[in-house]
Scaffold this active site. Structure first.
Site, mmCIF file in Angstrom:
data_model
loop_
_atom_site.group_PDB
_atom_site.id
_atom_site.type_symbol
_atom_site.label_atom_id
_atom_site.label_comp_id
_atom_site.label_asym_id
_atom_site.label_seq_id
_atom_site.Cartn_x
_atom_site.Cartn_y
_atom_site.Cartn_z
ATOM 1 N N HIS A 140 22.250 12.219 -12.222
ATOM 2 C CA HIS A 140 21.382 11.084 -11.876
ATOM 3 C C HIS A 140 20.343 11.511 -10.860
ATOM 4 O O HIS A 140 20.674 11.848 -9.722
ATOM 5 C CB HIS A 140 22.209 9.926 -11.317
ATOM 6 N N GLN A 160 11.541 10.444 -5.612
ATOM 7 C CA GLN A 160 12.068 9.950 -4.342
ATOM 8 C C GLN A 160 12.357 11.073 -3.349
ATOM 9 O O GLN A 160 12.508 10.817 -2.145
ATOM 10 C CB GLN A 160 13.309 9.099 -4.592
ATOM 11 N N ARG A 176 14.525 -0.543 -0.944
ATOM 12 C CA ARG A 176 13.801 -0.590 -2.207
ATOM 13 C C ARG A 176 12.357 -1.023 -1.994
ATOM 14 O O ARG A 176 11.436 -0.516 -2.654
ATOM 15 C CB ARG A 176 14.505 -1.545 -3.192
ATOM 16 N N GLU A 221 26.029 -1.669 -8.370
ATOM 17 C CA GLU A 221 25.792 -0.810 -7.202
ATOM 18 C C GLU A 221 25.949 -1.587 -5.898
ATOM 19 O O GLU A 221 26.452 -1.056 -4.913
ATOM 20 C CB GLU A 221 24.396 -0.188 -7.272
ATOM 21 N N HIS A 224 26.748 4.548 -10.587
ATOM 22 C CA HIS A 224 27.332 3.918 -9.397
ATOM 23 C C HIS A 224 28.622 3.172 -9.755
ATOM 24 O O HIS A 224 29.697 3.602 -9.374
ATOM 25 C CB HIS A 224 26.337 3.007 -8.676
ATOM 26 N N ASP A 259 20.628 11.420 -7.105
ATOM 27 C CA ASP A 259 19.956 10.121 -7.071
ATOM 28 C C ASP A 259 18.653 10.140 -6.289
ATOM 29 O O ASP A 259 17.650 10.649 -6.745
ATOM 30 C CB ASP A 259 20.932 9.076 -6.533
#
Length: 460
Positions: free
Chosen positions: A58, A63, A84, A240, A274, A325
């Site tokens: 993942h 990011q 977020r 999640e 998750h 992630d």
């Protein structure tokens, strides 16, 4: 070209073996894994124990460029949701060239950290105004180029994203770059398929989450994917955060994983990313369907998501793998450590990750994460066995933390007693050396490209 490697110690799917000869063909597929062998004349000898390469199941590559930039209070009580908001602001600035530069460095970094493949959960599709690029695949192609340059194995998962919440709530302005109709997503997959095939990459689909993909769209997208490739991997963010669970119950009367199991053909093609907040019935049912739990321990810790009940999942025979992630941390061994330490804190016990077959925690976790990661990637990267890709990591037996130890203890020291990348000597992908003496060949230029791209993003 060298197509064999001899290792005094190697971690095979059945456990540690001595004097192992690994051989592969020109396609990079292992053809022979022979234990208790003698090294043929002229064959290369590994400088330490050989372990299977770790799949990273993942990744949101972009990011990595703002890792470390959200560690300040932005709300009275920070959470995933306040993080977020900051992420959306950063994502609004990124273009294809910057995406490629960031991802090239990230994938080189992953290789240096012991990952040999990555599943890219790619939801940044359009320009800053939400308009499709002239080539709708522009940002996905940037990621494919980055993976090819770095030499990492690749599974591309274009993300279907349509709504901002359960009940088909309209998307927010910050989500405009993510949006695709079901029909346009299937066209994108069709366009990307030959490119992925030519590169040896795997193509799948990622319905972002139940809150972002309404039921009808989910059904139609899965049917369309099956028409293109009935074996393609499917990944979805799910359960999640507790707010997501509460919102799903308010919308449907069911928890997210329970709803998905009742309304979608979940099986071993599926990776439930998750899945942190499941109840006992969801753990049992999801494991029985063969789904892979996509655990991202350092990101889940960074975002304050919660702790997955690893003991319950494993008790039902559930498959699992690891992802980095948001890339607050890019380190395969660090994810293993964080997983184990999180379980120790939750259960107030030690060596939770060990099992009856493998009493060494690092060995047991590595083998399980490789198996589950291979399922999630949809590729033959399940360990050091004939028919699997020749993806492996050589640990440095001369590293201070490893010197004088038996091979299983060397892996334990790598995970629990080193700086966790410092003991990586070499990394091979499909029989090709990608990291030597701990460094990727593109380390310097890729790092410079990353710094330049990040500086540009921060100045805009």
């Amino acid at each position: 070209m060298t197509r064999s490697l001899f290792a005094a110690d190697a971690l095979l799917p059945s456990g540690w073996e001595k004097n192992v000869l690994l051989s592969w063909n020109e396609a990079g597929q292992l053809t022979q894994v022979q234990a208790v062998a003698r090294p043929p004349a002229g064959v290369q000898v590994a400088q330490g124990p050989v372990i299977p390469g770790m799949p990273n199941l993942h990744s949101h590559a972009f990011q990595r460029a703002f890792a470390g930039l959200t560690e300040h209070r932005a709300a009275q009580q920070d959470s995933f949701w306040s993080w977020r908001t900051l992420m959306y602001r950063f994502a609004a600035r990124l273009g294809p060239q910057q995406m490629e530069a960031v991802a090239t460095w990230l994938y080189a970094e992953m290789l240096e950290a012991g990952y040999t493949s990555v599943c890219e959960f790619q939801y940044l599709h359009h320009d800053a105004d939400g308009r499709p690029y002239a080539d709708d695949a522009a940002l996905s192609l940037a990621l494919l180029r980055a993976a090819q340059k770095a030499g990492i194995g690749f599974t591309l998962l274009p993300v279907l994203y349509q709504t901002s919440g359960f009940g088909a709530k309209p998307p927010s302005p910050g989500q405009r770059r993510f949006l695709h109709s079901t029909e346009s997503m299937l066209r994108l997959l069709d366009a990307l398929r030959p490119v992925c095939d030519a590169q040896g990459a795997r193509l799948g689909l990622a319905p972002h989450s139940l809150r972002a993909v309404p039921p009808d769209a989910l059904r139609d997208a899965l049917a369309g994917l099956d028409a293109l490739d009935a074996t393609a991997p499917i990944h979805i963010h799910i359960a999640e955060q507790t707010q997501e669970v509460d919102d799903c119950i308010a919308w449907s009367g069911q928890r997210p994983v329970a709803w998905l199991l009742d309304h979608a053909p979940v099986d071993a093609r599926w990776c439930l990313v998750h899945a942190t907040h499941m109840d006992a019935h969801e753990y049992r049912r999801a494991a029985a369907r063969g789904a892979v739990a996509g655990l991202c321990p350092t990101t889940e810790a960074n975002l304050g998501d919660g702790i997955f009940d690893f003991t319950a999942w494993r008790g039902h025979g559930g498959a699992w793998g690891l992802g980095s992630d948001s890339h607050a941390c890019v380190n395969a061994a660090e994810e293993l450590l964080m997983l184990e330490y999180g379980q120790r804190l939750a259960t107030r016990q030690r060596n939770v990750g060990a099992d009856a077959a493998q009493p060494q925690v690092a060995t047991a976790l590595t083998l399980a994460a490789v198996r589950g990661g291979a399922l999630a990637a949809g590729r033959a990267i399940g360990g050091l066995a004939p028919g699997q890709q020749a993806d492996f990591v050589v640990l440095d037996a001369a590293h201070l933390a490893l010197q004088g130890l038996a091979a299983p203890d060397m892996l334990s020291a790598h995970v629990f007693a080193s700086h966790r990348t410092s003991a990586v000597d070499a990394v091979w992908v499909a029989g090709q050396p990608r990291v030597a003496a701990g460094r990727h060949a593109l380390h310097q230029p890729a790092a410079a490209g990353f710094v330049a791209a990040r500086r540009q993003l921060l100045e805009e």
